[in-house]
Design a protein around this motif. Structure first.
Motif, PDB file in Angstrom:
ATOM      1  N   TRP A 166      43.768  54.719  43.571  1.00  0.00           N
ATOM      2  CA  TRP A 166      42.949  54.640  42.449  1.00  0.00           C
ATOM      3  C   TRP A 166      41.843  53.768  42.490  1.00  0.00           C
ATOM      4  O   TRP A 166      42.212  52.627  43.156  1.00  0.00           O
ATOM      5  N   GLY A 167      40.668  53.783  42.092  1.00  0.00           N
ATOM      6  CA  GLY A 167      39.470  52.841  42.034  1.00  0.00           C
ATOM      7  C   GLY A 167      39.318  52.239  43.344  1.00  0.00           C
ATOM      8  O   GLY A 167      38.933  51.191  43.441  1.00  0.00           O
ATOM      9  N   GLY A 168      39.353  53.169  44.391  1.00  0.00           N
ATOM     10  CA  GLY A 168      39.160  52.908  45.829  1.00  0.00           C
ATOM     11  C   GLY A 168      40.041  52.013  46.599  1.00  0.00           C
ATOM     12  O   GLY A 168      39.982  51.617  47.824  1.00  0.00           O
ATOM     13  N   HIS A 169      41.251  51.817  45.939  1.00  0.00           N
ATOM     14  CA  HIS A 169      42.618  51.024  46.573  1.00  0.00           C
ATOM     15  C   HIS A 169      43.670  52.141  46.664  1.00  0.00           C
ATOM     16  O   HIS A 169      44.112  52.788  45.842  1.00  0.00           O
ATOM     17  N   PHE A 170      44.429  51.521  47.562  1.00  0.00           N
ATOM     18  CA  PHE A 170      45.837  52.303  47.774  1.00  0.00           C
ATOM     19  C   PHE A 170      47.026  51.254  47.300  1.00  0.00           C
ATOM     20  O   PHE A 170      46.597  50.194  47.430  1.00  0.00           O
ATOM     21  N   ILE A 184      47.705  47.954  48.643  1.00  0.00           N
ATOM     22  CA  ILE A 184      48.060  47.673  50.042  1.00  0.00           C
ATOM     23  C   ILE A 184      46.969  47.903  50.917  1.00  0.00           C
ATOM     24  O   ILE A 184      45.814  48.743  50.422  1.00  0.00           O
ATOM     25  N   THR A 185      46.857  47.916  52.081  1.00  0.00           N
ATOM     26  CA  THR A 185      45.818  48.527  52.957  1.00  0.00           C
ATOM     27  C   THR A 185      46.170  49.939  53.209  1.00  0.00           C
ATOM     28  O   THR A 185      47.315  50.590  52.872  1.00  0.00           O
ATOM     29  N   ALA A 186      45.180  50.767  53.588  1.00  0.00           N
ATOM     30  CA  ALA A 186      45.431  52.237  53.559  1.00  0.00           C
ATOM     31  C   ALA A 186      46.328  52.239  54.542  1.00  0.00           C
ATOM     32  O   ALA A 186      46.336  51.749  55.724  1.00  0.00           O
ATOM     33  N   GLY A 206      46.672  57.416  58.743  1.00  0.00           N
ATOM     34  CA  GLY A 206      46.851  58.886  58.494  1.00  0.00           C
ATOM     35  C   GLY A 206      46.365  59.280  57.068  1.00  0.00           C
ATOM     36  O   GLY A 206      46.342  60.215  56.927  1.00  0.00           O
ATOM     37  N   ALA A 207      46.278  58.176  56.274  1.00  0.00           N
ATOM     38  CA  ALA A 207      46.142  58.459  54.774  1.00  0.00           C
ATOM     39  C   ALA A 207      44.483  58.962  54.618  1.00  0.00           C
ATOM     40  O   ALA A 207      43.473  58.931  55.381  1.00  0.00           O
ATOM     41  N   ILE A 208      44.606  60.141  53.677  1.00  0.00           N
ATOM     42  CA  ILE A 208      43.289  60.946  53.409  1.00  0.00           C
ATOM     43  C   ILE A 208      42.868  60.561  51.937  1.00  0.00           C
ATOM     44  O   ILE A 208      43.643  60.907  50.931  1.00  0.00           O
ATOM     45  N   ALA A 209      41.889  59.998  51.789  1.00  0.00           N
ATOM     46  CA  ALA A 209      41.329  59.488  50.389  1.00  0.00           C
ATOM     47  C   ALA A 209      40.557  60.901  50.239  1.00  0.00           C
ATOM     48  O   ALA A 209      39.804  61.353  50.738  1.00  0.00           O
ATOM     49  N   PRO A 210      40.636  61.112  48.658  1.00  0.00           N
ATOM     50  CA  PRO A 210      39.745  62.474  48.074  1.00  0.00           C
ATOM     51  C   PRO A 210      38.480  61.923  48.142  1.00  0.00           C
ATOM     52  O   PRO A 210      37.518  62.768  47.919  1.00  0.00           O
ATOM     53  N   SER A 211      38.201  60.715  47.812  1.00  0.00           N
ATOM     54  CA  SER A 211      36.608  60.309  47.718  1.00  0.00           C
ATOM     55  C   SER A 211      36.444  58.873  48.083  1.00  0.00           C
ATOM     56  O   SER A 211      37.341  58.211  48.257  1.00  0.00           O
ATOM     57  N   LEU A 212      35.239  58.595  48.473  1.00  0.00           N
ATOM     58  CA  LEU A 212      35.139  57.326  48.785  1.00  0.00           C
ATOM     59  C   LEU A 212      34.625  56.449  47.586  1.00  0.00           C
ATOM     60  O   LEU A 212      34.130  56.943  46.718  1.00  0.00           O
TER      61      LEU A 212
END
Length: 54
Positions: free
Chosen positions: A17-21, A32-34, A37-43
């Motif tokens: 959410w909002g660019g953060h995991f 937390i840090t990503a 292997g995590a994939i974010a839906p958008s930058l």
């Protein structure tokens, strides 16, 4: 918190959410840090796409 995106990564739910995991811990959400292997839906705003360096 209503996550914009969630995923389960080896049995643990993570939220983006909002660019953060985030993950839930003791009833609260912790930034937390990503996860590997995590994939974010958008930058996040202001991010730039980089090519992979090998």
């Amino acid at each position: 918190m209503a996550p914009a995106f969630s995923q389960v990564h080896p049995g643990t739910p993570y939220y983006f959410w909002g660019g953060h995991f985030y993950r839930q811990s003791s009833g609260v959400y912790v930034s937390i840090t990503a996860p590997i292997g995590a994939i974010a839906p958008s930058l996040p705003r202001g991010a730039r796409l980089c090519s992979e360096v090998t």
